[in-house]
Design a protein around this motif. Sequence first.
Motif: not given
Length: 169
Positions: A3, A10-15, A18, A21
């Motif tokens: 996170s 985090d919302g834009i990055l799907d949490g 990862y 990446d």
Amino acid sequence: FVSTGFIDLDGILDGGLYAPDLTIIAGRPGQGKTSLLLGIAKNSAEKQKRVVVFSLEMSNSQVVMRIVSMDTGIPYGAMRRRRMTKEEWDLYHGAVEKYENLTLHLNDLPAIGINAMRQTLRKIEAIHGKIDLVIVDYLQLQASDGDYGTREQEVSSISRGLKAMAKEF
């Protein structure tokens, strides 16, 4: 995943971020890229993630002062000039003690290449265990490990090397 500690990001990055990446933060000068990266490093380390920051622009002491400034609200310039009030000194020392115990590894070697970064990361992993997040600030100052005709080809090679490093670590 890691996170960022910033709810909207985090919302834009799907949490969060990862593996494996490679995420590149880009923008014009003075837009806060370094502040964002150091905020992510601080937030991640506070959540017990192992974070390595390669700062090609600032020294380790400048990085620590920037993080402490974000954490405490003490102006960076006051820390740099060592002109803080008694209360600010107390906040400063408390923050420095807090960061000494985090799994945040700083490296300020200038113009470090991909191969030297890999060696550094391997040493850190051998001593401290798996690395959760690697931050490089910033790409334009990164040295390449080869000889290229144009800066565009060199930056492209550096990006490929960083992606390979992201997959490895």
